[in-house]
Design an enzyme around this catalytic site. Structure first.
Site, PDB file in Angstrom:
ATOM      1  N   ARG B  50     -12.983   9.853 -97.172  1.00  0.00           N
ATOM      2  CA  ARG B  50     -11.688   9.061 -96.886  1.00  0.00           C
ATOM      3  C   ARG B  50     -11.091   9.889 -95.634  1.00  0.00           C
ATOM      4  O   ARG B  50     -10.614  11.049 -95.510  1.00  0.00           O
ATOM      5  CB  ARG B  50     -10.814   9.645 -98.082  1.00  0.00           C
ATOM      6  CG  ARG B  50     -11.015   9.279 -99.357  1.00  0.00           C
ATOM      7  CD  ARG B  50     -10.010   9.727-100.463  1.00  0.00           C
ATOM      8  NE  ARG B  50     -10.758   9.600-101.763  1.00  0.00           N
ATOM      9  CZ  ARG B  50      -9.949  10.357-102.973  1.00  0.00           C
ATOM     10  NH1 ARG B  50      -8.922  11.213-102.673  1.00  0.00           N
ATOM     11  NH2 ARG B  50     -10.478  10.207-103.998  1.00  0.00           N
ATOM     12  N   ASP B  52      -8.519  10.289 -92.343  1.00  0.00           N
ATOM     13  CA  ASP B  52      -7.110  10.282 -92.040  1.00  0.00           C
ATOM     14  C   ASP B  52      -6.726   9.121 -91.101  1.00  0.00           C
ATOM     15  O   ASP B  52      -7.731   8.331 -90.526  1.00  0.00           O
ATOM     16  CB  ASP B  52      -6.708  11.591 -91.684  1.00  0.00           C
ATOM     17  CG  ASP B  52      -6.541  12.613 -92.456  1.00  0.00           C
ATOM     18  OD1 ASP B  52      -6.293  12.496 -93.617  1.00  0.00           O
ATOM     19  OD2 ASP B  52      -6.984  13.774 -92.249  1.00  0.00           O
ATOM     20  N   TYR B 111     -19.837  14.199 -88.733  1.00  0.00           N
ATOM     21  CA  TYR B 111     -18.795  13.697 -87.694  1.00  0.00           C
ATOM     22  C   TYR B 111     -19.029  14.114 -86.249  1.00  0.00           C
ATOM     23  O   TYR B 111     -19.782  14.941 -86.100  1.00  0.00           O
ATOM     24  CB  TYR B 111     -17.446  14.428 -88.225  1.00  0.00           C
ATOM     25  CG  TYR B 111     -16.784  13.904 -89.274  1.00  0.00           C
ATOM     26  CD1 TYR B 111     -15.776  13.091 -89.220  1.00  0.00           C
ATOM     27  CD2 TYR B 111     -17.202  14.672 -90.524  1.00  0.00           C
ATOM     28  CE1 TYR B 111     -15.132  12.629 -90.564  1.00  0.00           C
ATOM     29  CE2 TYR B 111     -16.517  14.129 -91.910  1.00  0.00           C
ATOM     30  CZ  TYR B 111     -15.499  13.306 -91.713  1.00  0.00           C
ATOM     31  OH  TYR B 111     -15.068  12.905 -93.041  1.00  0.00           O
ATOM     32  N   ARG B 198     -11.006  18.675 -87.828  1.00  0.00           N
ATOM     33  CA  ARG B 198     -10.108  18.828 -86.841  1.00  0.00           C
ATOM     34  C   ARG B 198      -9.670  20.292 -86.577  1.00  0.00           C
ATOM     35  O   ARG B 198      -9.042  20.738 -85.440  1.00  0.00           O
ATOM     36  CB  ARG B 198      -8.760  17.832 -87.122  1.00  0.00           C
ATOM     37  CG  ARG B 198      -9.310  16.374 -86.940  1.00  0.00           C
ATOM     38  CD  ARG B 198      -8.100  15.330 -87.601  1.00  0.00           C
ATOM     39  NE  ARG B 198      -6.960  15.672 -87.057  1.00  0.00           N
ATOM     40  CZ  ARG B 198      -5.682  15.216 -87.615  1.00  0.00           C
ATOM     41  NH1 ARG B 198      -5.969  14.413 -88.952  1.00  0.00           N
ATOM     42  NH2 ARG B 198      -4.453  15.270 -87.175  1.00  0.00           N
TER      43      ARG B 198
END
Lengths: 249, 249
Positions: B50, B52, B111, B198
């Protein structure tokens, strides 16, 4: 009066093209307005090439004459601050001789055309590449591209609106590279006719789709007839990537 | 009922994130609405992760169960036609076993975080990368990144909203690569905590700027305290690039 050479990146999507237009936004106007905001001076920003509506710049070269005393780095920073929110950025700014001209001193212009060769529509890259759903044969495209390199009359690949005195140009490079589902077509020449890159890419794509043979591209070239053009590729995928000058590496 | 596995690309800029939200558009809703338009069925689209608000997907994996008889290729084409103009595209669609689950079967998520390390603002890439004006020392960042690889309690790098049972994760990869003015930070793990990538990128950037040492990152990790987090990098530069499953190459 000091002449500054600028290296400019811009996203062509919101613009009518490089050149100032009465009927819509242009990169030139965005820069000239920013220079005015910084210096109080109304002065022209001249570019190496006048790109069409929707065409992008990764490293367009340009020059501007400024009377106000300002260091190149400060000028770059101030233009970048004032040009927002227009998607234009000055990447480099140096002082040059008063006879250095972004357009007339330029000895080589380089473009890159980006194709995304897949059935799915574009997301992040909408407006930044040409999505071609049919599988493209890059070997055939490279063969056809090689036929266009050299000194030719490029009338077939020239817009009806082209203002150049002669349709003869010397194409130094036209290459086709595939990286997974991306095709990169790179073109370099001292100068190009109006729509020449997009027209060449369009015909290469027809070869890639199997609708034209490499020989058909050569026949179209020798016809010297715009009506023989197979396809003009959309502006979305076209990037001005480099301008070269005699006194630079 | 047939289960289909989808590979999905999306531009995160206009979305509140992957997951369906009452207060704004989501990738999940865009896909579920497209599936409904195609099949008449109201059915959930489950993803491997999921993401952001503002986070992008290059190859998110998802699954959906459909009662209507439809071939995978036709389903992909029909979703792509109906999902427009939302910047979401199905790149691949295959039939899978009924117990294949995009989220629970996934054994590795990857990622990529993109930094543009330059003073000039972004043009084409606004919202698609983090522009960092200070020169970044990628060697220091790579040193710091190596300290985070392995099995650790990542509480420091975990959002206060994280719903995971445990803050312990095994980070398989955290690498830093510079290509001219671009930095690519790649991360892979079976799973990540909320905001983990992040948060790690933010601390690596502090090292790159010279404000933190690689040792400081290790101290922050061992503190297991969110208050020790140096910086949470913006969502703009984060791309979900890959999900792996046991039965796939």
């Amino acid at each position: 009066m000091t002449r500054f050479a600028l290296t400019v990146e811009f996203d062509g999507r919101p613009f009518m093209g490089w050149q100032r237009q009465s009927h819509g936004p242009s990169v030139q106007q965005a820069l000239e307005d920013a220079v005015h905001a910084v210096t109080g001076e109304r002065t022209a920003v001249h570019a190496a090439g006048r790109t069409d509506a929707g065409v992008h710049g990764l490293a367009m070269r340009a020059h501007v004459d400024i009377a106000k005393a300002i260091a190149p780095f400060r000028l770059m920073e101030a233009i970048n601050a004032r040009v927002r929110p227009a998607p234009v950025a000055v990447l480099d700014c140096v002082e040059v001789a008063p006879d250095w001209h972004a357009r007339f001193s330029c000895i080589r212009r380089s473009y890159e055309y980006r194709i995304v060769n897949r059935r799915a529509p574009l997301t992040h890259e909408a407006g930044l590449a040409w999505q071609v759903p049919q599988p493209l044969d890059e070997a055939g495209m490279a063969d056809a591209a090689a036929r266009l390199v050299g000194r030719h009359d490029f009338t077939t690949f020239r817009s009806a609106h082209c203002q150049a005195d002669s349709p003869v140009r010397t194409l130094d490079l036209l290459s086709v590279e595939r990286v997974r589902d991306r095709l990169f077509i790179r073109a370099a020449a001292r100068s190009f006719l109006h729509h020449q890159v997009r027209s060449m890419v369009g015909c290469l794509a027809l070869v890639g789709m199997g609708r034209w043979s490499p020989d058909d591209v050569e026949v179209a070239l020798h016809a010297r007839d715009r009506a023989q053009l197979g396809l003009n590729a959309p502006s979305d995928g076209l990037f001005f990537v480099r301008a070269d000058y005699p006194d630079e590496g």
